[in-house]
Design an enzyme around this catalytic site. Structure first.
Site, PDB file in Angstrom:
ATOM      1  N   ASP A  39      62.809  10.732  18.885  1.00 21.81           N
ATOM      2  CA  ASP A  39      62.377  10.950  17.512  1.00 21.81           C
ATOM      3  C   ASP A  39      61.701   9.640  17.150  1.00 21.81           C
ATOM      4  O   ASP A  39      62.383   8.638  16.916  1.00 21.81           O
ATOM      5  CB  ASP A  39      63.567  11.213  16.586  1.00 21.81           C
ATOM      6  CG  ASP A  39      63.088  11.570  15.184  1.00 21.81           C
ATOM      7  OD1 ASP A  39      62.190  10.872  14.687  1.00 21.81           O
ATOM      8  OD2 ASP A  39      63.599  12.538  14.598  1.00 21.81           O
ATOM      9  N   HIS A  40      60.379   9.630  17.142  1.00 20.41           N
ATOM     10  CA  HIS A  40      59.699   8.331  17.059  1.00 20.41           C
ATOM     11  C   HIS A  40      59.990   7.598  15.746  1.00 20.41           C
ATOM     12  O   HIS A  40      59.813   6.398  15.651  1.00 20.41           O
ATOM     13  CB  HIS A  40      58.190   8.461  17.330  1.00 20.41           C
ATOM     14  CG  HIS A  40      57.388   8.971  16.174  1.00 20.41           C
ATOM     15  ND1 HIS A  40      57.305  10.301  15.859  1.00 20.41           N
ATOM     16  CD2 HIS A  40      56.639   8.330  15.250  1.00 20.41           C
ATOM     17  CE1 HIS A  40      56.530  10.450  14.799  1.00 20.41           C
ATOM     18  NE2 HIS A  40      56.114   9.273  14.398  1.00 20.41           N
ATOM     19  N   HIS A  44      62.600  14.159  11.832  1.00 23.37           N
ATOM     20  CA  HIS A  44      62.423  12.844  11.198  1.00 23.37           C
ATOM     21  C   HIS A  44      63.168  12.713   9.866  1.00 23.37           C
ATOM     22  O   HIS A  44      63.871  11.747   9.613  1.00 23.37           O
ATOM     23  CB  HIS A  44      60.942  12.556  10.947  1.00 23.37           C
ATOM     24  CG  HIS A  44      60.068  12.782  12.145  1.00 23.37           C
ATOM     25  ND1 HIS A  44      60.456  12.443  13.408  1.00 23.37           N
ATOM     26  CD2 HIS A  44      58.818  13.302  12.261  1.00 23.37           C
ATOM     27  CE1 HIS A  44      59.467  12.746  14.258  1.00 23.37           C
ATOM     28  NE2 HIS A  44      58.479  13.276  13.589  1.00 23.37           N
TER      29      HIS A  44
END
Ligand code: BG6
Length: 495
Positions: free
Chosen positions: A184-185, A247
């Site tokens: 999950d950047h 996110h």
């Protein structure tokens, strides 16, 4: 920087010619190398379907790195990794390709002394996750005694709970949970990592961090871009699956979690999951009342006229996919009962920004609060991007002979003096995989809970046709999003 962990490995990138590899992964590797953070015992093997020699591939990567990397392209720096980049072309479902790959990796192990350690990075479309994992297992490349074999899976991790569970079963049949890194950047972003520090390293925040002092929490991630070239993917996703399920939920868990018993990965993840478990049950009635969806119509972004979502490439002209979501949630535990958490995200909105606003309760109507009606509340804003920092709003006396009270703003901007040169999320995340620390990645139960939540909402929305488009590009989303807060006597802070 001195690291006492063995970082030696070969990074195997499936999807070596894709956008993610060119824009993000290779720049991250170059930036790590630039800062001398890569081990000497390191190599990269990229796999794609197009045919290139190693040299041709290296040249293309150099061009992309020159364009996207935060550090300038310097030949002497590039040369340190250039010769360690290799390219293989094969179809991800083709057994012969894996035989070739296994042989090359064995040779590189000897050349670079990488001890059989591998990071398999799946930068491919989701339909390839399962076949690649299956082939790695079939060819005995998933485990090796005495070596580290890790796998990194890009999003989307499934498209609903059922598909995510199926995918997870496939991956865990080949790799153990501690070797699986679900990306999950957002967790790689500087200020998101800072949330726990701000909360748990400052007495004056942690002591006020509860329903006695906090009126509401607002989590916003707004984008000015539309779907760009990703219409095909977005048509099967929408903002709920694309942003909220992953996110935004990660942000929510970090803001709302209890202090973990230690900073170890599993202790932190245990606390995050408790937040998901404590979210008030979402019934169909709750969804209809407290969740807003929207889709952008035409409008203006700056001076530029832009098309509606339904006019975008690879998007159906009758599409009912949402490009905006706003919602109100309650977390039913002792700390948060009664405090609304408002979450919103959308494309083609008025500005690009991700931030969390903590609005504190107003003081009792005494003294100044009695005399000067409507004094502004205290705000703490955690700015995640594009500016990174903290913003405070407090009340103070206006300078001068008059007795006037005004809101005073105090701002700390972490990346302003560095001209936006904070480490890229992928830099941090790749480094964590090399170290073998999965704190900044999502554990399966986090994915599971957030899909359960998203599925419930999708199910309700599926049965009720929306009336799209319902917001103009360049606005702050549909009017129902403002009404959601207005009903509670509140409004979105666009700080
Ligand atoms: C991705 C979504 O995960 O996050 C994109 O798929 C979105 O649709 C992007 O644009 C936003 O990321 P960032 O880092 O620009 O906020």
């Amino acid at each position: 920087m001195e690291i006492n962990i063995d970082l030696s490995c070969i990074m195997v990138i499936f999807g070596g010619t894709g956008d993610l590899t060119h824009r993000k992964l290779m720049s991250a590797i170059y930036n790590l190398s630039y800062q001398n953070m890569l081990p000497d015992n390191f190599a990269i093997v990229s796999i794609g379907r197009r045919v290139f020699t190693d040299e041709e591939y290296r040249e293309q990567i150099k061009k992309s790195v020159s364009k996207y990397s935060r550090f300038p392209m310097k030949d002497e720096k590039w040369d340190e990794i250039r010769s360690k980049v290799y390219y293989l072309d094969f179809d991800f479902k083709d057994n012969d390709g894996y035989i070739k790959l296994k042989k090359l990796l064995g040779d590189l192990d000897e050349r670079y002394n990488t001890h059989g350690n591998r990071i398999y990075y799946l930068a491919v479309a989701p339909e390839y996750f399962e076949p690649i994992v299956g082939k790695l297992k079939f060819h005995g490349m998933n485990t090796h005694k005495g070596s580290k074999r890790r796998i990194v899976i890009e999003k989307p991790f499934g498209k609903d709970l059922k598909s995510a569970t199926y995918l997870n079963e496939k991956i865990t049949s080949a790799f153990s949970e501690d070797n699986i890194y679900r990306i999950d950047h957002y967790l790689g972003k500087e200020m998101i990592q800072n949330i726990m520090v701000i909360r748990f390293a400052n007495l004056f925040f942690e002591s006020l961090w509860n329903n006695k002092y906090i009126d509401n929490v607002q989590i916003t991630s707004s984008e000015m871009v539309g779907v760009e070239s990703r219409g095909g993917y977005y048509e099967s996703a929408g903002a709920l699956k694309d942003m909220i399920q992953n996110h935004m939920f990660q942000l929510l868990s970090l803001i709302a979690m209890e202090p973990p018993v230690s900073l170890h990965t599993e202790d932190i993840r245990d606390e995050k999951i408790k937040v998901f478990k404590s979210i008030e049950k979402v019934t169909p009635e709750y969804v209809m009342e407290n969740m807003v969806r929207g889709q952008y119509g035409r409008g203006k972004i700056g001076d530029k006229e832009v098309v509606a979502y339904r006019e975008e490439d690879k998007v159906s002209p009758a599409s009912n996919i949402e490009t905006f979501v706003a919602m109100k949630l309650y977390i039913q535990n002792y700390r948060w009962v009664g405090v609304p958490f408002y979450i919103r995200t959308g494309k083609r909105l008025a500005s690009k920004s991700t931030e969390i606003v903590i609005q504190f309760k107003s003081m009792e109507k005494l003294l100044y609060f009695k005399e000067f009606d409507n004094l502004e509340p205290n705000l703490l804003v955690i700015k995640i991007q594009p500016k990174e920092g903290i913003f405070f709003q407090i009340n103070g006396k206006k300078q001068g002979v008059e007795n006037r009270i005004i809101p005073i703003q105090m701002e700390f901007c972490q990346n302003c003096p560095l001209e936006n040169n904070s480490p890229e999320a992928y830099e941090r995340l790749l480094f964590e995989v090399m170290k073998g620390d999965s704190t900044l990645f999502t554990r399966w139960d986090e994915v599971e809970y957030s899909w359960k939540f998203a599925d419930t909402i999708s199910e309700v929305w599926k049965n009720k046709q929306p009336n799209y488009p319902n917001y103009d590009s360049g606005s702050w989303g549909p009017k129902e999003s403002d009404e959601l807060l207005k009903r509670d006597g509140k409004f979105w802070w666009n700080v």
